[in-house]
Scaffold this motif. Structure first.
Motif, PDB file in Angstrom:
ATOM      1  N   ALA A  72       0.880  -1.360   0.016  1.00  0.00           N
ATOM      2  CA  ALA A  72       0.184  -0.025   0.077  1.00  0.00           C
ATOM      3  C   ALA A  72       0.765   1.491  -0.057  1.00  0.00           C
ATOM      4  O   ALA A  72       0.598   2.300  -0.737  1.00  0.00           O
ATOM      5  CB  ALA A  72      -0.976   0.070   1.102  1.00  0.00           C
ATOM      6  N   GLU A  73       1.938   1.240   0.755  1.00  0.00           N
ATOM      7  CA  GLU A  73       2.915   2.432   0.773  1.00  0.00           C
ATOM      8  C   GLU A  73       3.670   2.633  -0.658  1.00  0.00           C
ATOM      9  O   GLU A  73       3.634   3.747  -1.079  1.00  0.00           O
ATOM     10  CB  GLU A  73       3.951   2.431   1.848  1.00  0.00           C
ATOM     11  N   CYS A  74       3.688   1.406  -1.346  1.00  0.00           N
ATOM     12  CA  CYS A  74       4.372   1.537  -2.664  1.00  0.00           C
ATOM     13  C   CYS A  74       3.323   2.333  -3.663  1.00  0.00           C
ATOM     14  O   CYS A  74       3.399   3.044  -4.210  1.00  0.00           O
ATOM     15  CB  CYS A  74       4.672   0.218  -3.415  1.00  0.00           C
ATOM     16  N   GLU A  75       1.974   1.771  -3.487  1.00  0.00           N
ATOM     17  CA  GLU A  75       1.035   2.199  -4.364  1.00  0.00           C
ATOM     18  C   GLU A  75       0.735   3.868  -3.821  1.00  0.00           C
ATOM     19  O   GLU A  75       0.386   4.643  -4.847  1.00  0.00           O
ATOM     20  CB  GLU A  75      -0.208   1.832  -3.971  1.00  0.00           C
ATOM     21  N   ALA A  76       0.874   4.171  -2.908  1.00  0.00           N
ATOM     22  CA  ALA A  76       0.549   5.470  -2.337  1.00  0.00           C
ATOM     23  C   ALA A  76       1.656   6.671  -3.140  1.00  0.00           C
ATOM     24  O   ALA A  76       1.319   7.708  -3.161  1.00  0.00           O
ATOM     25  CB  ALA A  76       0.609   5.492  -0.685  1.00  0.00           C
ATOM     26  N   ARG A  77       2.678   6.161  -3.334  1.00  0.00           N
ATOM     27  CA  ARG A  77       3.579   6.842  -4.029  1.00  0.00           C
ATOM     28  C   ARG A  77       3.719   7.156  -5.425  1.00  0.00           C
ATOM     29  O   ARG A  77       4.298   7.602  -6.197  1.00  0.00           O
ATOM     30  CB  ARG A  77       5.221   6.370  -3.716  1.00  0.00           C
ATOM     31  N   ILE A  78       2.529   6.063  -6.190  1.00  0.00           N
ATOM     32  CA  ILE A  78       2.600   6.003  -7.521  1.00  0.00           C
ATOM     33  C   ILE A  78       1.512   6.893  -7.925  1.00  0.00           C
ATOM     34  O   ILE A  78       0.365   6.571  -7.442  1.00  0.00           O
ATOM     35  CB  ILE A  78       2.552   4.558  -8.178  1.00  0.00           C
ATOM     36  N   THR A  79       1.669   7.803  -8.620  1.00  0.00           N
ATOM     37  CA  THR A  79       0.559   8.781  -9.301  1.00  0.00           C
ATOM     38  C   THR A  79      -0.165   8.363 -10.446  1.00  0.00           C
ATOM     39  O   THR A  79      -1.245   9.019 -10.626  1.00  0.00           O
ATOM     40  CB  THR A  79       1.050  10.183  -9.418  1.00  0.00           C
ATOM     41  N   THR A  80       0.385   7.635 -11.251  1.00  0.00           N
ATOM     42  CA  THR A  80      -0.278   7.210 -12.596  1.00  0.00           C
ATOM     43  C   THR A  80      -0.247   5.752 -12.721  1.00  0.00           C
ATOM     44  O   THR A  80       0.853   5.142 -12.489  1.00  0.00           O
ATOM     45  CB  THR A  80       0.493   7.802 -14.052  1.00  0.00           C
ATOM     46  N   GLY A  81      -1.367   5.086 -12.932  1.00  0.00           N
ATOM     47  CA  GLY A  81      -1.576   3.691 -13.116  1.00  0.00           C
ATOM     48  C   GLY A  81      -1.668   3.531 -14.649  1.00  0.00           C
ATOM     49  O   GLY A  81      -1.381   4.081 -15.347  1.00  0.00           O
ATOM     50  N   PRO A  82      -1.774   2.079 -15.086  1.00  0.00           N
ATOM     51  CA  PRO A  82      -2.042   1.054 -14.215  1.00  0.00           C
ATOM     52  C   PRO A  82      -0.485   0.334 -13.423  1.00  0.00           C
ATOM     53  O   PRO A  82       0.287   1.047 -13.877  1.00  0.00           O
ATOM     54  CB  PRO A  82      -2.510  -0.175 -14.778  1.00  0.00           C
ATOM     55  N   ILE A  83      -0.477  -0.358 -12.476  1.00  0.00           N
ATOM     56  CA  ILE A  83       0.710  -1.005 -11.859  1.00  0.00           C
ATOM     57  C   ILE A  83       0.745  -2.404 -12.206  1.00  0.00           C
ATOM     58  O   ILE A  83      -0.447  -2.949 -12.073  1.00  0.00           O
ATOM     59  CB  ILE A  83       0.839  -0.781 -10.298  1.00  0.00           C
ATOM     60  N   TYR A  84       1.920  -2.988 -12.646  1.00  0.00           N
ATOM     61  CA  TYR A  84       2.084  -4.300 -13.188  1.00  0.00           C
ATOM     62  C   TYR A  84       2.854  -4.941 -12.079  1.00  0.00           C
ATOM     63  O   TYR A  84       4.058  -4.310 -11.499  1.00  0.00           O
ATOM     64  CB  TYR A  84       2.714  -4.331 -14.646  1.00  0.00           C
ATOM     65  N   LEU A  85       2.957  -6.156 -12.009  1.00  0.00           N
ATOM     66  CA  LEU A  85       3.838  -7.048 -11.562  1.00  0.00           C
ATOM     67  C   LEU A  85       3.864  -8.522 -11.956  1.00  0.00           C
ATOM     68  O   LEU A  85       3.041  -8.780 -12.535  1.00  0.00           O
ATOM     69  CB  LEU A  85       3.467  -7.093  -9.831  1.00  0.00           C
ATOM     70  N   THR A  86       4.999  -9.207 -11.576  1.00  0.00           N
ATOM     71  CA  THR A  86       4.815 -10.583 -12.061  1.00  0.00           C
ATOM     72  C   THR A  86       5.333 -11.429 -11.065  1.00  0.00           C
ATOM     73  O   THR A  86       6.195 -11.022 -10.317  1.00  0.00           O
ATOM     74  CB  THR A  86       6.175 -10.556 -13.429  1.00  0.00           C
ATOM     75  N   VAL A  87       4.594 -12.546 -10.890  1.00  0.00           N
ATOM     76  CA  VAL A  87       4.626 -13.561  -9.837  1.00  0.00           C
ATOM     77  C   VAL A  87       4.757 -14.837 -10.169  1.00  0.00           C
ATOM     78  O   VAL A  87       4.164 -15.345 -11.324  1.00  0.00           O
ATOM     79  CB  VAL A  87       3.385 -13.245  -8.813  1.00  0.00           C
ATOM     80  N   ARG A  88       5.606 -15.873  -9.628  1.00  0.00           N
ATOM     81  CA  ARG A  88       5.657 -17.213 -10.076  1.00  0.00           C
ATOM     82  C   ARG A  88       4.315 -17.849  -9.962  1.00  0.00           C
ATOM     83  O   ARG A  88       3.428 -17.479  -9.018  1.00  0.00           O
ATOM     84  CB  ARG A  88       6.594 -17.801  -8.973  1.00  0.00           C
ATOM     85  N   ARG A  89       4.058 -18.735 -10.766  1.00  0.00           N
ATOM     86  CA  ARG A  89       2.767 -19.484 -10.963  1.00  0.00           C
ATOM     87  C   ARG A  89       2.669 -20.139  -9.645  1.00  0.00           C
ATOM     88  O   ARG A  89       1.551 -20.149  -8.941  1.00  0.00           O
ATOM     89  CB  ARG A  89       2.721 -20.445 -11.990  1.00  0.00           C
ATOM     90  N   SER A  90       3.686 -20.764  -8.924  1.00  0.00           N
ATOM     91  CA  SER A  90       3.587 -21.603  -7.739  1.00  0.00           C
ATOM     92  C   SER A  90       3.366 -20.653  -6.389  1.00  0.00           C
ATOM     93  O   SER A  90       3.286 -21.425  -5.421  1.00  0.00           O
ATOM     94  CB  SER A  90       4.821 -22.337  -7.452  1.00  0.00           C
ATOM     95  N   ASN A  91       3.748 -19.480  -6.532  1.00  0.00           N
ATOM     96  CA  ASN A  91       3.552 -18.380  -5.426  1.00  0.00           C
ATOM     97  C   ASN A  91       2.219 -18.101  -4.919  1.00  0.00           C
ATOM     98  O   ASN A  91       1.854 -16.684  -5.017  1.00  0.00           O
ATOM     99  CB  ASN A  91       4.692 -17.377  -5.807  1.00  0.00           C
ATOM    100  N   ALA A  92       1.436 -19.068  -4.515  1.00  0.00           N
ATOM    101  CA  ALA A  92       0.287 -18.570  -4.275  1.00  0.00           C
ATOM    102  C   ALA A  92      -0.149 -17.566  -3.038  1.00  0.00           C
ATOM    103  O   ALA A  92      -1.010 -16.859  -3.355  1.00  0.00           O
ATOM    104  CB  ALA A  92      -0.594 -20.087  -3.646  1.00  0.00           C
ATOM    105  N   ARG A  93       0.920 -17.570  -2.194  1.00  0.00           N
ATOM    106  CA  ARG A  93       0.869 -16.681  -0.936  1.00  0.00           C
ATOM    107  C   ARG A  93       0.671 -15.405  -1.825  1.00  0.00           C
ATOM    108  O   ARG A  93      -0.106 -14.394  -1.224  1.00  0.00           O
ATOM    109  CB  ARG A  93       2.059 -17.159  -0.184  1.00  0.00           C
ATOM    110  N   ALA A  94       1.680 -14.920  -2.645  1.00  0.00           N
ATOM    111  CA  ALA A  94       1.818 -13.672  -3.180  1.00  0.00           C
ATOM    112  C   ALA A  94       0.640 -13.323  -3.809  1.00  0.00           C
ATOM    113  O   ALA A  94      -0.023 -11.923  -3.907  1.00  0.00           O
ATOM    114  CB  ALA A  94       3.186 -13.554  -3.799  1.00  0.00           C
TER     115      ALA A  94
END
Ligand SMILES: CC(C)(COP(=O)(O)OP(=O)(O)OC[C@H]1O[C@@H](n2cnc3c(N)ncnc32)[C@H](O)[C@@H]1OP(=O)(O)O)[C@@H](O)C(=O)NCCC(=O)NCCS
Length: 165
Positions: free
Chosen positions: A104-126
């Motif tokens: 949330a603190e990362c997002e609060a510093r971003i003024t223009t979206g969208p925001i992207y990320l990449t996560v491992r298929r096996s990383n269910a927790r993330a």
């Protein structure tokens, strides 16, 4: 170069989020190895985050002063898409709501979206953390990771200015 010097304190637990600096480089490298045993960023990759304009590098400090988490978000070298480049909470400090707070603190510093990320298929927790916080899968990068695992690209659209939830 980021100029954000803001500091946040989680009053419930004594944790704090502050802007990370180059003085934190070795501690971040150590943390990365604890959090990502197979994919830890090397010193050069971490250094790139600090010399790249448009990046927000945030550290999570535990009550005892130890580095408990790190996240980097923004446009690498000010170009292209806005990414959550890395986010990790030390295993000793996970499952307390700190990952969600750091995100949330990362997002609060971003003024223009969208925001992207990449996560491992096996990383269910993330993935669960991201889904609960408004990210949606939109693309699969086949064999993206060094061991051949797929990367799931997720995206979150930010609210237009003036709209608050
Ligand atoms: C993914 C990661 C950042 C999540 O961090 P975290 O601090 O454990 O996550 P949180 O505690 O904020 O939230 C995760 C979930 O834990 C649960 N949770 C939160 N506080 C909890 C508590 N006190 N007790 C039990 N469960 C709790 C909730 O289900 C929460 O989901 P929600 O808050 O979105 O509803 C962390 O597991 C991590 O660093 N993993 C290794 C690195 C990694 O995979 N990074 C992401 C790469 S894409």
């Amino acid at each position: 170069m980021t100029v954000d010097t803001g500091s946040r304190v989680n009053a419930n637990a004594g944790y704090g989020i502050r802007r990370a600096t180059l003085f934190d480089l070795l501690a971040i490298r150590w943390l990365e190895k604890q959090v990502f045993p197979h994919d830890a960023y090397g010193l050069i990759e971490i250094l790139v985050l600090f010399v790249s304009p448009g990046m927000h590098n945030l550290k999570l400090i535990a009550p005892d002063g130890a580095l408990a988490g790190f996240a980097a978000a923004g446009k690498l070298f000010g170009l292209g898409r806005t990414w959550i480049v890395t986010i990790g909470i030390h295993p000793d400090h996970q499952r307390r709501g700190l990952g969600r707070w750091l995100l949330a603190e990362c997002e609060a510093r971003i003024t223009t979206g969208p925001i992207y990320l990449t996560v491992r298929r096996s990383n269910a927790r993330a993935q669960d953390l991201y889904l609960r916080n408004g990210y949606r899968e939109f693309h699969v990068r086949r064999g993206y990771y060094p061991n051949g695992e797929d990367g799931i690209e997720m995206r979150k659209d930010l609210d237009p200015p003036g709209i608050q939830r």
